[in-house]
Design a protein around this motif. Sequence first.
Motif, short mmCIF file in Angstrom:
data_model
loop_
_atom_site.label_atom_id
_atom_site.label_comp_id
_atom_site.label_asym_id
_atom_site.label_seq_id
_atom_site.Cartn_x
_atom_site.Cartn_y
_atom_site.Cartn_z
N GLU A 1 2.29 -3.98 4.34
CA GLU A 1 2.03 -5.36 3.96
C GLU A 1 2.99 -6.22 4.75
OE1 GLU A 1 -0.21 -6.65 2.14
OE2 GLU A 1 -1.08 -5.01 0.96
N LEU A 2 2.71 -6.35 6.05
CA LEU A 2 3.63 -7.06 6.92
C LEU A 2 3.76 -8.52 6.51
CD1 LEU A 2 2.65 -5.57 10.40
CD2 LEU A 2 4.47 -4.85 8.83
N SER A 3 2.67 -9.08 5.97
CA SER A 3 2.74 -10.48 5.55
C SER A 3 3.72 -10.68 4.41
CB SER A 3 1.35 -10.97 5.13
OG SER A 3 0.89 -10.23 4.01
N ARG A 4 4.01 -9.62 3.67
CA ARG A 4 4.98 -9.71 2.58
C ARG A 4 6.33 -9.12 2.99
NH1 ARG A 4 1.52 -7.54 -2.62
NH2 ARG A 4 -0.45 -8.53 -2.12
N GLY A 5 6.43 -8.72 4.25
CA GLY A 5 7.68 -8.13 4.70
C GLY A 5 7.90 -6.73 4.16
N GLN A 6 6.81 -6.00 3.86
CA GLN A 6 6.94 -4.66 3.31
C GLN A 6 6.46 -3.63 4.31
OE1 GLN A 6 4.89 -4.41 -0.43
NE2 GLN A 6 6.25 -5.86 -1.45
N SER A 7 7.33 -2.63 4.57
CA SER A 7 6.97 -1.55 5.47
C SER A 7 6.01 -0.59 4.78
CB SER A 7 8.23 -0.79 5.88
OG SER A 7 8.79 -0.13 4.75
N GLU B 1 4.44 2.33 -0.14
CA GLU B 1 4.26 3.64 -0.77
C GLU B 1 5.12 3.76 -2.03
OE1 GLU B 1 5.28 8.27 0.36
OE2 GLU B 1 4.78 6.86 1.96
N MET B 2 6.38 3.36 -1.93
CA MET B 2 7.29 3.45 -3.08
C MET B 2 6.91 2.45 -4.17
SD MET B 2 9.35 5.94 -2.69
CE MET B 2 7.91 6.80 -2.02
N ASP C 1 -1.95 11.26 -2.99
CA ASP C 1 -2.28 11.86 -1.70
C ASP C 1 -1.12 11.55 -0.75
OD1 ASP C 1 -3.41 12.99 0.46
OD2 ASP C 1 -5.26 11.82 0.44
N GLU C 2 -0.13 12.39 -0.78
CA GLU C 2 1.10 12.27 0.00
C GLU C 2 2.08 11.28 -0.67
OE1 GLU C 2 1.80 14.28 2.14
OE2 GLU C 2 -0.10 15.04 2.87
N ILE C 3 3.30 11.73 -0.81
CA ILE C 3 4.42 10.93 -1.29
C ILE C 3 5.63 11.28 -0.43
CG2 ILE C 3 6.14 10.78 -3.15
CD1 ILE C 3 3.94 9.00 -3.75
N GLY C 4 6.35 10.24 -0.01
CA GLY C 4 7.58 10.47 0.72
C GLY C 4 7.42 10.74 2.19
N ARG C 5 6.23 10.49 2.76
CA ARG C 5 6.01 10.81 4.17
C ARG C 5 6.52 9.72 5.10
NH1 ARG C 5 4.71 15.96 5.28
NH2 ARG C 5 3.35 15.34 7.00
N GLY C 6 6.90 8.57 4.53
CA GLY C 6 7.31 7.47 5.38
C GLY C 6 8.79 7.42 5.64
N THR C 7 9.53 8.45 5.27
CA THR C 7 10.97 8.47 5.50
C THR C 7 11.34 9.84 6.07
OG1 THR C 7 13.12 8.09 4.45
CG2 THR C 7 11.47 9.24 3.14
N SER C 8 12.65 10.13 6.12
CA SER C 8 13.06 11.42 6.67
C SER C 8 12.55 12.56 5.81
CB SER C 8 14.59 11.48 6.76
OG SER C 8 15.16 11.58 5.46
#
Length: 864
Positions: free
Chosen positions: A659-665, A670-671, A690-697
Amino acid sequence: MSRMMQQYHDAKNQHPGMIVLFRNGDFYELFEDDAELGSRVLGITLTKRDGSIPMAGVPVHKLEHYLGLLLRAGHRVAVCEQMEDPDPKKKIIHREVNRIVTPGTVTDDGLLDPRAPNHLVAVAPGKPGFFGLAWVDLSTGHFAATDVPAPRLQDELSRLSAVECLYAEGLTNAVSQAAGTYLPKSRVARPDWTFDPATALAALKTHFAVGTLTGFGFDDAQSCLVAAGAVVIYLQETLKASLQHIRRLRPHRPDALLTLDEVTRRSLELTRTLRDNQRDGSLLSVLDRTVTPMGARLLHDSVLAPLTDATAISARLDAVEELLKDHALRQSVRDQLDACSDMQRLTTRVSTAKAGPRDLAAIARTLRHLPAVKAKLTGRRSKLLQDLEKRLELCPDIRELLDKAIEDDPPHIAKEGGVIRPGFSAELDELRALTTDGKNWIARYQAQEITRTGIGSLKVGYNEIDGYYLEITNANETKTPPEYKHQKTLKNAKRYYTPALREYEEKVVTAQDKSRALELQLFVTLRDQVAVQTPRLLNTAEVLAALDMLAALAELAAARNYVRPAFVEEPVLDIRDGRHPVLDQILPPGTFVPNDVAFGPDDGMFWLVTGPNMAGKSTFLRQAALITLMAHVGSFVPAKSAKVGLTDRIFTRVGASDELSRGQSTFMVEMTEAANILNNATARSLVILDEIGRGTSTYDGVSLAWAMTEYLHDTLACRTLFATHYHELAQLAASLPRLRNYNVLVRELADEIVFLHKIAPGNAERSYGIHVARLAGVPGSVLARATAVLGTLEKGHDLSNVPAAPVAAPDVTRPIPLPTPATPPRIEPPKPKIVQPPEAPRRKSKPQAATGPSLFGDGDDVPF
């Protein structure tokens, strides 16, 4: 400033915030800022008036087309019409705004989607942490309200798909912050006084002619009534017509409906697809077999707000089952309904004095089918069909009036004439006779004068300049009777007139104008008479909509071999040979691989699903959610059997988005979605992850997924399907007694794998990502390098030990993506590499008798 431009500015000042379409001859013109906006939105040429004033225009005959473009862009329009014909003696034509069209107040069929509602909403401040929300579909008269917790405002606005939103000027920032991007394009900041509680409540009570809204199920202190009153004030100002078709304000009761937040509705593609935001390919598109717009809109609302009351759900299922088993009944009912018009929107146009002759003719045709529909419903077993039969009013008085008065195929505009049947009005018949019998009268008069004068060549003629005349050749001039009055001399003849001819001419010339004026008057009187019966007609329309939806669900069940779901109070879910309702219809017959899902005391409440991409994990998760939702709608489902525990909410956390318009990656979104689930799910909820935690290390992601799994299992104890590539989570089965490991089976064939699309106990050890990359067309050199790196990692070696990549020329050609091999129909799946502990014997649960507040539910979206 010219007098015409002064008229334009007067219209603009009287309708602030609106685009003014200013009639000037054969065009509607736009000036100044409106012209520049119109040029961009409508794609029309921008010119200048008097050398300096920006101007653009659209042809009069294409008004509806351009209105549609402006409305879809979120603009409100005031149409300033010429109220008199041009007169050379007058320097300026009188003009005034006689039509206001906004996205939320339009009632014209050409500007509406016939299969979806058209909501105008209003938001009012409530007690701390709440907003008052009211919405109306002016085209059908459906009016509802509720108090909404601030965090739920976005979900409700998304569910309603509002096209126009009202709020107080002083509340602009608060509403914008709470609603975010879910506010529609058309946003109307209204004067604060229209949202004053006393003023708004007074407007509401006056409209319904009541002293309190308690009888409608509200507390007069509720903030949603302020929003509802603001809606009424806005409609009265904008529409300037009767609102009698808005008969009651319904309380929206979320506790009687299965809650679906905006993320879930979007992820499950209930009414629109994720890829292209189209109806085709959505759940609604494959469920909808309705034959009327009324039934389609009801199904649309029912999919977005399913029932949670077991009695109301069972009532629908009983009706669907009866229609399913009696093919002749179902087909006959659908044939009759298919011949019916959109009674809801027709009645609205009648009650707002916007109906034309064809609208009344359509109502008459629909009413003729009601006796046959009622006869088909007589003696039915299901309670819901019995109730619909009782509520279906035949309206014989209205039908008889319209059958006597309105032609079967009248013109679109009443002023054109030809609307009223012969025999309905003696006066009209006489006027018509004068206009149609003219040739016969002329022939008789001519024969009479020939006999009387002895002039065989005498003829009677007519033109617009001379009117009616008698023409005598010069050779017979001496025989001209003295009572003939000379009118005109021609080269070889002279024209005369007589008092009788002039008298007849006056009758004929004025008869047509009088005929049309009388016909218009009769039509308006008829329309007003029908408008008085608005409540009866709308009640009939609701019955037809409900019957259409039930028959459509039965038709779907028959065509797709669906089964009736069994409902129980316990939070279980047992689906045998379940199929994804959309893919099952889109894919070639027999190619979709069905799967089971079983939640319960003996089967676990948490399924951890692993397996490669493209193997069908997401499809499996979504189909479980969609089958659960369909059952709560009252539909049969695509499965061999289904037992469904009553569900209060369905949550989904699917895929990656930002949600780039809200400044959210992507990871923040996801979180946020995960937090919503963890904070709001209950033991009766169904959670799809359907997938959790894939956007970080990797370590962060595994840790978060691990902790969330434990929380969902231990604290919430809700039914959960979790698809993941974190194979480490499979170890949780040893410590979480209600967690079960499942995987999507594959068969390895040399350097190729075959996706079997079958869910089986156990967990996968590989994700086959490089194989999927190959199918996607990734260059061969990249695949080879990835394979080398993967081999090092799988041996437990540090990546510093990976040999340096060889220097190679770029791939000249990309490998041709290999299609996934067709699923072998009878391949025995290999034994899973990790074997689960033996399952305990399945315990059979007896369905409990369900009770509920009403057979017809309490939600405003459910009229039956």
